[in-house]
Motif scaffolding. Structure first.
Motif, PDB file in Angstrom:
ATOM      1  N   GLN A 390       0.892  -1.112  -0.017  1.00  0.00           N
ATOM      2  CA  GLN A 390       0.118  -0.585  -0.142  1.00  0.00           C
ATOM      3  C   GLN A 390       0.963   1.419  -0.121  1.00  0.00           C
ATOM      4  O   GLN A 390       0.850   2.104   0.529  1.00  0.00           O
ATOM      5  CB  GLN A 390      -1.587   0.209   1.836  1.00  0.00           C
ATOM      6  CG  GLN A 390      -1.747  -1.191   1.263  1.00  0.00           C
ATOM      7  CD  GLN A 390      -2.698  -1.858   0.402  1.00  0.00           C
ATOM      8  OE1 GLN A 390      -2.919  -0.706  -0.755  1.00  0.00           O
ATOM      9  NE2 GLN A 390      -3.411  -2.775  -0.003  1.00  0.00           N
ATOM     10  N   ARG A 569     -13.290  -2.849   3.022  1.00  0.00           N
ATOM     11  CA  ARG A 569     -12.983  -3.193   3.679  1.00  0.00           C
ATOM     12  C   ARG A 569     -14.600  -3.989   4.274  1.00  0.00           C
ATOM     13  O   ARG A 569     -14.747  -5.547   4.382  1.00  0.00           O
ATOM     14  CB  ARG A 569     -13.557  -2.887   5.488  1.00  0.00           C
ATOM     15  CG  ARG A 569     -11.848  -2.373   5.439  1.00  0.00           C
ATOM     16  CD  ARG A 569     -11.247  -3.121   5.100  1.00  0.00           C
ATOM     17  NE  ARG A 569      -9.663  -2.379   3.829  1.00  0.00           N
ATOM     18  CZ  ARG A 569      -8.991  -3.675   3.014  1.00  0.00           C
ATOM     19  NH1 ARG A 569      -9.590  -4.381   2.604  1.00  0.00           N
ATOM     20  NH2 ARG A 569      -9.036  -2.367   2.194  1.00  0.00           N
ATOM     21  N   ARG A 572     -16.591  -8.159   0.282  1.00  0.00           N
ATOM     22  CA  ARG A 572     -15.766  -8.442   0.026  1.00  0.00           C
ATOM     23  C   ARG A 572     -16.712 -10.219   0.463  1.00  0.00           C
ATOM     24  O   ARG A 572     -15.792 -10.898   0.606  1.00  0.00           O
ATOM     25  CB  ARG A 572     -15.152  -8.625   1.676  1.00  0.00           C
ATOM     26  CG  ARG A 572     -13.581  -7.400   1.241  1.00  0.00           C
ATOM     27  CD  ARG A 572     -12.562  -7.385   2.524  1.00  0.00           C
ATOM     28  NE  ARG A 572     -12.144  -8.128   2.051  1.00  0.00           N
ATOM     29  CZ  ARG A 572     -11.003  -7.832   1.608  1.00  0.00           C
ATOM     30  NH1 ARG A 572     -10.988  -5.793   1.042  1.00  0.00           N
ATOM     31  NH2 ARG A 572     -10.078  -8.001   1.502  1.00  0.00           N
TER      32      ARG A 572
HETATM   33  N1  LIG Z   1     -11.719 -16.560  -6.710  1.00  0.00           N
HETATM   34  C1  LIG Z   1     -12.469 -16.016  -5.284  1.00  0.00           C
HETATM   35  N2  LIG Z   1     -13.723 -16.412  -5.175  1.00  0.00           N
HETATM   36  C2  LIG Z   1     -14.595 -15.928  -4.247  1.00  0.00           C
HETATM   37  N3  LIG Z   1     -13.695 -15.571  -2.705  1.00  0.00           N
HETATM   38  C3  LIG Z   1     -12.441 -15.347  -3.144  1.00  0.00           C
HETATM   39  C4  LIG Z   1     -11.912 -15.523  -4.558  1.00  0.00           C
HETATM   40  N4  LIG Z   1     -10.591 -15.246  -4.136  1.00  0.00           N
HETATM   41  C5  LIG Z   1     -10.184 -14.332  -2.974  1.00  0.00           C
HETATM   42  N5  LIG Z   1     -11.711 -14.557  -2.427  1.00  0.00           N
HETATM   43  C6  LIG Z   1     -12.160 -14.149  -1.026  1.00  0.00           C
HETATM   44  O1  LIG Z   1     -12.192 -12.551  -1.029  1.00  0.00           O
HETATM   45  C7  LIG Z   1     -11.967 -12.201   0.227  1.00  0.00           C
HETATM   46  C8  LIG Z   1     -10.864 -10.632  -0.454  1.00  0.00           C
HETATM   47  O2  LIG Z   1      -9.617 -11.716  -0.795  1.00  0.00           O
HETATM   48  P1  LIG Z   1      -8.524 -10.960  -0.311  1.00  0.00           P
HETATM   49  O3  LIG Z   1      -8.034 -10.421   1.359  1.00  0.00           O
HETATM   50  O4  LIG Z   1      -7.355 -11.661  -0.903  1.00  0.00           O
HETATM   51  O5  LIG Z   1      -8.474  -9.090  -1.519  1.00  0.00           O
HETATM   52  P2  LIG Z   1      -7.068  -8.137  -1.265  1.00  0.00           P
HETATM   53  O6  LIG Z   1      -7.264  -7.633  -3.236  1.00  0.00           O
HETATM   54  O7  LIG Z   1      -6.221  -8.624  -0.223  1.00  0.00           O
HETATM   55  O8  LIG Z   1      -7.674  -7.116  -0.854  1.00  0.00           O
HETATM   56  P3  LIG Z   1      -7.343  -5.500  -0.259  1.00  0.00           P
HETATM   57  O9  LIG Z   1      -6.540  -5.268  -1.251  1.00  0.00           O
HETATM   58  O10 LIG Z   1      -8.883  -5.139   0.174  1.00  0.00           O
HETATM   59  O11 LIG Z   1      -6.780  -6.683   1.057  1.00  0.00           O
HETATM   60  C9  LIG Z   1     -11.581 -12.415   1.074  1.00  0.00           C
HETATM   61  O12 LIG Z   1     -12.544 -13.433   1.372  1.00  0.00           O
HETATM   62  C10 LIG Z   1     -11.403 -13.983  -0.078  1.00  0.00           C
HETATM   63  O13 LIG Z   1     -10.979 -15.454   0.586  1.00  0.00           O
END
Ligand SMILES: Nc1ncnc2c1ncn2[C@@H]1O[C@H](COP(=O)(O)OP(=O)(O)OP(=O)(O)O)[C@@H](O)[C@H]1O
Length: 679
Positions: A390, A569, A572
């Protein structure tokens, strides 16, 4: 004189001044020349007293027509006054506590006066003007103002710089005359001089343009060269059938299928491995797009190859979350994962014991905050570094981490999608992969902007969601009581005794100790806390898919990109989510900004609009970023110069001059990197 000469070689700088310059980070003449002014006083032309505007600083040529009269008002205050006249009228010149002014300013003589003009109904005054003889040298120019340190004045800095140029300095311009002409640039030496001494606005603008251009150019050339250097001898990672089967086992226990976009990004990473390339990638994807699982799969592959992996994240809360998630997941797979969490330690002894275990390879996967960068943290065989950054971990920190191993593979995660032109500057040393779609089934977050008269209705809405089993965040801009903003503590107290008195709510902010934070966060993950009143500690990465409402107090206080992160947040999971931007601000600008969020949930579009709506600023957080060369350049303001510089970089890297320019730039760049580490 040479840019590398120490500043003590400048006339007028002795040991005492030298030390003061050192405190400003100025060691060599080059540092001094690149100690750019933070502002200027426009003294490029004089105006008549009639033209002068009230409350504006002006330069006026006038003749003193009266004697200077000094009156003592009280022991600590004397006032000296005189009348001055130009062709358009009279005005009073006033000095406070300057009894000796009569030794330099005389009745009947003409001078230039520079100072703030106060115009009232029957009186025009200039207070405490600077007075210049008609032939004074620094008249009619932009007067630079510098960031100072105690004991050093603007004049000291100006004089030192002037002495350098008077004496003559060699500045080699690594750009050929042909390139300089083609891009209509000012010569480097002239730009260095004019940034400190410009006689007109055009010169100043052109000088700044050239130096900003250089900053963009140098960082990209340096990055490109670093990239070439890195790819030479990577740590071998293998992806044979056996390992691929194990990866498949991991995928099988996930509660979801990877999206096409996630698969594509993984494929790019696999391709690096198959081609025995050093992994050196930025993975960008909008909030909630599912970056974490990519990181986790890569850490898994790292362990399968017998190396240690480290994941560094910006906050302890996030480290805790990833730690829980990864340990839980990997415990179901028999691969000998020994996951460690490295945030804050209670005692030094505890910390040292932990470090010992990392160095001995007892932990092979470490989730950590920036504490892992400290010098005494050593690994036995570090194979992969993942930073979830970030924009808070920059080039320097990445290098620091990779120096802890023998060139480990590097993956950087970012949730702020940025235009390619810009990512070349921020992450020019990395290849970029993008997760460009959210998992299926996500419903766009509904966003509203309302004023505080809606508060009770919003609370009702939150209660309704909670009765449906969901959770909510109430986000406040400050922790403690504050006149202008709703603080987390205050809102918490009110909610606890009011609207939410019958349901479990929690408070979370950065001043709480780690155990308290952990406890609250765990309760929220487990749905034991229904409403979390918090500050921006939850901004990055926090993942509670069951939370469906984000209420943001004083929404006008946050930047657009930040609001987008905060909103991220929620939304999700599969449930419909809502984001409520609470603001009583009547400003048009706030309304415009809120409208951007209401209309779009696309992080890429939002960050573009943020750039357009925001004036100058530290949008990309360069200071935290550890980028060495930006003294003047600002990505939010100088996109057009950036484009030109990008074009020139492409040209240079395909030209015969490339080796020569690269060499010159790298020497300069390395010096700047070294200087950063010294400070
Ligand atoms: N292919 C998928 N299908 C459904 N749910 C998913 C998939 N991939 C990830 N998730 C779920 O989506 C949510 C968000 O994923 P993640 O925490 O990796 O996001 P991120 O890209 O790191 O976002 P941020 O930048 O907000 O942290 C999590 O609950 C994760 O388990």
């Amino acid at each position: 004189m040479n840019l590398r000469d120490p500043i003590i070689s400048i006339k007028g700088i002795g040991n005492t001044k030298e030390k003061l310059f050192h405190t400003l980070g100025i060691y060599k003449i080059g540092d001094l020349i690149e100690y750019y002014p933070i502002s200027y006083e426009d003294r490029t032309k004089s105006i008549s007293i009639e033209e002068a505007m009230d409350n504006h600083r002006s330069l006026i040529k006038a003749t003193i027509t009266s004697n200077l009269v000094t009156r003592k008002i009280r022991s600590s205050l004397s006032i000296t006054k005189a009348t001055a006249r130009d062709h358009s009228g009279n005005f009073q010149v006033v000095w406070y506590n300057s009894p000796y002014i009569g030794r330099t300013v005389f009745a009947g003589k003409t001078y230039y006066f520079y100072g703030k003009v106060n115009k009232s109904f029957h009186n025009i005054q200039m207070e405490m003007p600077e007075v210049f003889q008609l032939n004074a040298e620094d008249l009619f120019s932009f007067i630079p103002k510098y960031s100072l340190t105690k004991g050093l004045t603007h004049k000291d800095i100006r004089k030192a710089i002037k002495n350098v140029f008077d004496k003559g300095i060699t500045v080699e311009d690594y750009l050929s005359q042909e390139l300089i002409n083609k891009y209509k640039l000012m010569g480097l030496k002239e730009a260095y001089e004019k940034i400190h001494y410009a006689k007109n606005r055009e010169d100043l603008t052109r000088a700044r343009h050239r130096l900003i251009f250089n900053e963009f150019l140098e960082i990209q050339i340096a990055f490109r060269s670093m990239k070439e250097e890195i790819n030479n001898d990577p740590l071998p990672f293998f992806l044979d059938d056996n390992r691929m089967n194990q990866v498949q086992e991991l995928l099988n226990i996930l509660p979801f299928q990877l999206t096409l976009s996630q698969k594509e990004v993984l494929e790019e990473l696999y391709e690096d491995i198959r081609r025995s390339k050093q992994i050196n990638r930025l993975i960008q994807g909008d909030v909630g797009s599912g970056k974490t699982i990519i990181a986790v799969i890569m850490l898994f592959i790292c362990l399968l190859n017998g190396y240690q992996g480290v994941m560094m994240v910006p906050t302890a809360i996030l480290a805790e979350q990833h730690y829980e998630y990864i340990s839980n997941l990997f415990s179901k797979l028999n691969i000998g994962a020994r996951v460690g969490l490295m945030t804050k330690f209670k005692t030094t002894k505890q910390r040292l014991e932990y470090l010992h275990k990392i160095a001995a390879g007892e932990y092979n996967l470490i989730v950590a905050t920036h504490g892992v960068l400290q010098e005494d943290v050593e690994f036995s065989n570090l194979g992969l570094v993942i930073t979830d950054e970030q924009h808070r971990f920059g080039v320097r920190q990445r290098k620091q981490l990779s120096n802890k191993g023998k060139d480990p593979h590097i993956i950087v995660m970012s949730a702020t999608p940025i235009p390619r032109t810009t990512s070349l500057v921020l992450y020019g040393d990395l290849e970029v992969s993008t997760i460009n779609a959210l998992p299926a089934g996500r419903k766009p977050i509904k966003t509203y902007s309302v004023n505080t008269s809606y508060r009770s209705r919003i609370y009702k809405m939150i209660l309704k969601e909670i009765s449906d089993g969901r959770q909510a965040y109430i986000l406040c801009p400050s922790i403690e009581m504050n006149d202008q903003m709703n603080s987390a503590e205050e809102v918490y107290e009110k909610c606890r005794n009011g609207a939410f008195k019958d349901i479990p709510i929690g408070l979370l902010h950065g001043k709480m100790n780690s155990e308290e934070k952990e406890e609250v966060m765990r309760a929220f993950y487990e749905n034991k806390i229904k409403v979390l009143i918090c500050t921006t500690v939850v901004e990055v990465g926090i993942n509670v898919p069951n939370a469906t409402i984000m209420l943001i107090e004083n929404a006008e206080r946050f930047g657009l990109a930040q609001l987008h992160q905060l909103r991220g947040r929620v939304g999700r999971g599969e449930h419909q989510s809502h984001c409520i931007l609470l603001t009583d601000s009547k400003s048009q600008k706030t309304k415009q900004r809120m409208d951007v969020l209401i209309q779009s949930t696309d992080g890429f579009y939002i960050s573009q609009r943020d750039l357009e709506l925001r004036g100058p600023g530290d949008y990309f957080g360069f200071r935290q970023h550890g980028l060495p060369s930006f003294k003047l350049a600002d990505l939010s303001k100088h996109q057009s110069i950036l484009l030109e510089a990008n074009e020139m970089v492409e040209y240079i890297l395909h030209s015969a001059e490339q080796e020569y320019i690269k060499k010159k730039v790298l020497i300069a760049f390395q010096y700047k990197l070294d200087q950063i580490s010294m400070n």
